[in-house]
Every structure is written in C-alpha cells, then in structure tokens.
Design a protein around this motif. Structure first.
Motif, PDB file in Angstrom:
ATOM      1  N   LEU A  74      36.234   7.168 -13.030  1.00  0.00           N
ATOM      2  CA  LEU A  74      36.327   7.583 -11.626  1.00  0.00           C
ATOM      3  C   LEU A  74      37.625   7.094 -10.994  1.00  0.00           C
ATOM      4  O   LEU A  74      37.921   5.906 -11.017  1.00  0.00           O
ATOM      5  N   GLY A  75      38.368   8.001 -10.396  1.00  0.00           N
ATOM      6  CA  GLY A  75      39.580   7.639  -9.677  1.00  0.00           C
ATOM      7  C   GLY A  75      39.381   7.775  -8.175  1.00  0.00           C
ATOM      8  O   GLY A  75      38.548   8.556  -7.711  1.00  0.00           O
ATOM      9  N   LEU A  76      40.143   6.998  -7.419  1.00  0.00           N
ATOM     10  CA  LEU A  76      40.032   7.000  -5.966  1.00  0.00           C
ATOM     11  C   LEU A  76      41.408   6.801  -5.358  1.00  0.00           C
ATOM     12  O   LEU A  76      42.100   5.852  -5.715  1.00  0.00           O
ATOM     13  N   SER A  77      41.816   7.706  -4.485  1.00  0.00           N
ATOM     14  CA  SER A  77      43.131   7.572  -3.848  1.00  0.00           C
ATOM     15  C   SER A  77      43.063   8.016  -2.404  1.00  0.00           C
ATOM     16  O   SER A  77      42.349   8.957  -2.066  1.00  0.00           O
ATOM     17  N   VAL A  78      43.855   7.332  -1.580  1.00  0.00           N
ATOM     18  CA  VAL A  78      43.987   7.775  -0.203  1.00  0.00           C
ATOM     19  C   VAL A  78      45.253   8.626  -0.123  1.00  0.00           C
ATOM     20  O   VAL A  78      46.281   8.286  -0.711  1.00  0.00           O
ATOM     21  N   SER A  93      48.667   5.400  -5.141  1.00  0.00           N
ATOM     22  CA  SER A  93      48.920   6.482  -4.204  1.00  0.00           C
ATOM     23  C   SER A  93      49.784   5.927  -3.074  1.00  0.00           C
ATOM     24  O   SER A  93      50.027   4.734  -2.992  1.00  0.00           O
ATOM     25  N   SER A  94      50.293   6.785  -2.236  1.00  0.00           N
ATOM     26  CA  SER A  94      51.009   6.423  -1.009  1.00  0.00           C
ATOM     27  C   SER A  94      52.412   5.893  -1.259  1.00  0.00           C
ATOM     28  O   SER A  94      53.115   5.543  -0.334  1.00  0.00           O
ATOM     29  N   LEU A  95      52.851   5.818  -2.534  1.00  0.00           N
ATOM     30  CA  LEU A  95      54.204   5.350  -2.795  1.00  0.00           C
ATOM     31  C   LEU A  95      55.163   6.536  -2.934  1.00  0.00           C
ATOM     32  O   LEU A  95      56.362   6.357  -3.081  1.00  0.00           O
ATOM     33  N   PRO A 106      36.804  11.816   4.812  1.00  0.00           N
ATOM     34  CA  PRO A 106      37.790  11.346   5.787  1.00  0.00           C
ATOM     35  C   PRO A 106      38.001   9.839   5.698  1.00  0.00           C
ATOM     36  O   PRO A 106      37.073   9.085   5.407  1.00  0.00           O
ATOM     37  N   TYR A 107      39.234   9.410   5.953  1.00  0.00           N
ATOM     38  CA  TYR A 107      39.554   7.994   6.085  1.00  0.00           C
ATOM     39  C   TYR A 107      39.185   7.584   7.501  1.00  0.00           C
ATOM     40  O   TYR A 107      39.665   8.182   8.465  1.00  0.00           O
ATOM     41  N   ASP A 135      45.573   0.540   0.693  1.00  0.00           N
ATOM     42  CA  ASP A 135      44.350   1.042   1.319  1.00  0.00           C
ATOM     43  C   ASP A 135      44.282   0.863   2.831  1.00  0.00           C
ATOM     44  O   ASP A 135      43.562   1.593   3.513  1.00  0.00           O
ATOM     45  N   SER A 136      44.997  -0.133   3.347  1.00  0.00           N
ATOM     46  CA  SER A 136      44.874  -0.409   4.775  1.00  0.00           C
ATOM     47  C   SER A 136      45.906   0.390   5.564  1.00  0.00           C
ATOM     48  O   SER A 136      47.106   0.167   5.425  1.00  0.00           O
TER      49      SER A 136
END
Lengths: 238, 238
Positions: free
Chosen positions: B106-110, B31-33, B143-144, A149-150
């Motif tokens: 509920l899912g949450l991903s950046v 996420s992000s991997l 937005p992040y 997340d960061s």
C-alpha cells in the motif's frame, strides 16, 4: 496502461486495534480529537516481529491504514454521501469526504505513538487518538514525516475548522458508577466522545427527550441532550 | 475479536495515475518534492462520475492511496529494509519506513490539487507532486483536512529534514534536444528529479564515471555525476 493483474489485489490484515469504542456510534468522526482511553495495536505473526519496528520509537506520529469492516461489502458504489459536518442534509462527492461508505472501504488515520510494547521479541503499539471501532483490522502502519505530511497552509473545504465541542455533565449516579468500573480516565473519555455529539447528524441541531446509549469500554453509557449540553445519566454493563 | 471474513479483502483499483516517471528509478523518494511535470489521475467507470467529486474543488490537497504494483507480489514479508536516506547500509523496521517493500504493497502520498477536469459528466484530476510510476493503480482519493492531518510539531526520526538537493547542469546538446521535445517544463522536471539523486543509495556518496539513464516522459535521459553535481549529457527516445 495498466495490466489486468494490477486491477485487483488481495489485502490481508496485519493486526487489529483495541479501542474503547464498542460500536460505530461511539467513534469520533476524525482521529486526533480524542486523547483519553486505551488504544493498542496488536499484530498477527509474522508482522509482530520486533525487528519490523526497529526505529519506530523515533517518530511521534504514525499513519494507520485500516478497513471499515462494519460497512457492508456488497454495497454497490454510491457516488455521493451526506457528511455529518454539513448537518447530514447536503450531498458531497464521496472523494471529497472521508466517509466510510467508499470504494475499497479503506480508512486512514493519524495517531500519536505513546509507547512500543516489546515482549519476548513481539511488539504491540500504544497509540492515542484513533477513530476506529474496537477490533478494526489494520492493514498498514507508516511513520508520519513532518516535512512531507504537514501542510499548515492546506485549504480544507467544508472541514475547515475543528468541530464545535459540546458541554458534558454527569449525574451523581453516573459519577459513582464510573468510579466503580476502575477504568482509568473513563470520565474524561466519555466527555470527549459526547462533546463531539455522536448523534446522527440530522438530529444534532435539536434537543430532544430521548435517552441515548453509547457503547464504550464494555458499558452502555446512557445520556440525554438538552439546550445547554449533554448529561450522562447512568451506565449499564453491555 | 476479528471474524475471519475481515482478515482478507479484495481491493480494486478505481483508476490510475499518468506521471512523467516511466520507471521506478525516476520516481522521487517522497511526494511534494516535485512541482513540474504533468500528473493526471484517470478514473475507471463508475468512479469517474462527476457527482463523486462534488465539493473536491474546495480542497487544496488530497491523499492518494495506491498500489506499489511493480513490487513482486510473491515476495515474502521481510521485516527490515535499508532506507536510501541512511545511505542504504543501515537496517530499519519496515513499519518505521515508507519503503514499497511492505505488507499489502500500500502506498500513500499527499498531492496538490491543481484542477478538476470535467468532460461530459466524467472527471479526471490534475495534481502536482506525486511520487508514482506512470500507470500506478489508484485505490482511493481523500481530502487533506488541515486541522487533523497537519502536525507541524511531529517528530520524524531519521527523516527529520528534507533531503539535500544536488546541483544539476545541462550540456548544449541536451538543452537543444529538450527544447525539441516540446514538453512543457521538461528541463525543470529533469532538474528536480536529478537534484534528489536517483542513484541507488550505496552509490550516492561517490562520484563515478558511469553514464546513468533515467526514464522520463518517454525519453531516456542520460547523465553523469561529478564532484560538483550532475550533468545531463543527452536524451534518447525510449
């Protein structure tokens, strides 16, 4: 690609948050800008079961998903909003902002986990930094995972920097009244809320003579803006 | 404190995401991997209007809220889950994990925003790093904001470090088949997915003779585990 079943789903609140913010006007515009004040997440059964929180103490921060329930559900979709950050006179797409006026009225905030209250097998969470009106319905709690997340390198458009903080001062009368409420850190909380200028964005570049009120911890806090900052005049029991 | 009205709300999907992951088994656990593969968020009207995305190009990362729609809606609430991270044999509270088996699904991903497709006033988003099954319903895009969301000092319990990556190799036959598909970066995508070991957690400490299949980009990718890592044997059209 999607079946119809998945296009609509009923979301139930799993609890609600207790915050010092009695009204929308008082709520900071981002989470994590407020460090004082009592914030507690209470859960409805069966979501308050102690085992549902096993291991949560090992995390310093949490994601809170919530509902903007003070936004009229019947409002039709408006594709653009005017972010307070831009003085309230420039339009941005709703998906390029975190405006509460959005599809599904879903809110998302990161909070600091201060402590986990365990009482006869039931749990509530004490957190810092929530930007939600008192009583806001909570729909999910997830741990903040630093390695995912960061993203310190993330580029954040018009929200590139933390907002400018304003100077806040207090009248003698206000200080006396604040002390009499007995609310811990009430002065610091008022300072943090006003420092962000809760006025409607189109007013924020001007000083005016008006006496504003902001609902905090059951009080209507009366204040005025001047060239040099904001002054808290007195409190009224709400 | 809450009125009844706010306890339940109907959430509608605003669109869906196109990913290379044809089934849950293929989806990375965070996420992000994943950096390869084609990910596109398509929006249903009226949420696809170009103006709803005005300014989004200024952000490098986005939060995607989605629904775990492959999880049975009728499953009653289970307060604990067994995270794959912990070998699948230790219980944690559901609110101390990001397990899909949770209230409200509920899912949450950046994700990283790669580009904004504008076509006759309609928008879709090309993103990288999503951990969602192909066709997953999207319910919000935000937005992040770096100064709020990025907390490098956050302590993340059992998910303290990025998962260990495994060695992935390919048979001659697999390499030939992958080339013939013409899918850009397909080999790299398979590598990234397998490197995270998609096997059920309780198997992940063992090598076995079994031929596993994972559904990616319309192919069933067949692979085996050994002491030294994973080997992709061949592909079958799904």
């Amino acid at each position: 690609m999607n079946n119809l079943k998945s296009e609509e789903v009923t979301v139930r609140s799993i609890g609600y948050i207790e915050t010092p913010f009695d009204e929308k006007f008082a709520v900071p515009r981002q989470s994590s800008l407020i460090s004082h004040g009592h914030f507690e997440i209470h859960f409805h059964p069966p979501y308050d079961a102690e085992e549902a929180f096993k291991g949560i103490d090992d995390f310093s921060h949490l994601w809170i998903s919530f509902l903007f329930d003070r936004i009229n559900e019947d409002d039709s979709f408006r594709p653009t909003v005017r972010p307070p950050r831009l003085g309230g006179n420039e339009y941005k797409g709703v998906f390029a902002t975190r405006s509460p006026f959005r599809p599904n009225r879903l809110g998302l905030s990161v909070v600091k986990l201060l402590s986990v209250n365990r009482n006869h097998g039931k749990v509530s969470l004490i957190v810092a930094g929530a930007d939600m009106v008192n009583g806001t319905p909570i729909i999910d709690v997830k741990p903040y995972i630093e390695f995912v997340d960061s993203i310190p390198s993330a580029v954040s458009g018009f929200a590139r920097e933390a907002p400018v903080m304003h100077q806040v001062s207090f009248s003698e009368e206000a200080l006396k009244q604040i002390a009499e409420t007995g609310i811990p850190d009430f002065r610091e909380l008022i300072e943090e809320v006003l420092a962000q200028d809760p006025r409607p964005a189109y007013k924020s570049r001007h000083s005016d003579e008006r006496l504003y009120g902001v609902g905090l911890c059951g009080y209507d806090v009366k204040w005025q803006a001047s060239e040099s900052g904001f002054t808290v005049r007195y409190l009224e029991k709400a």
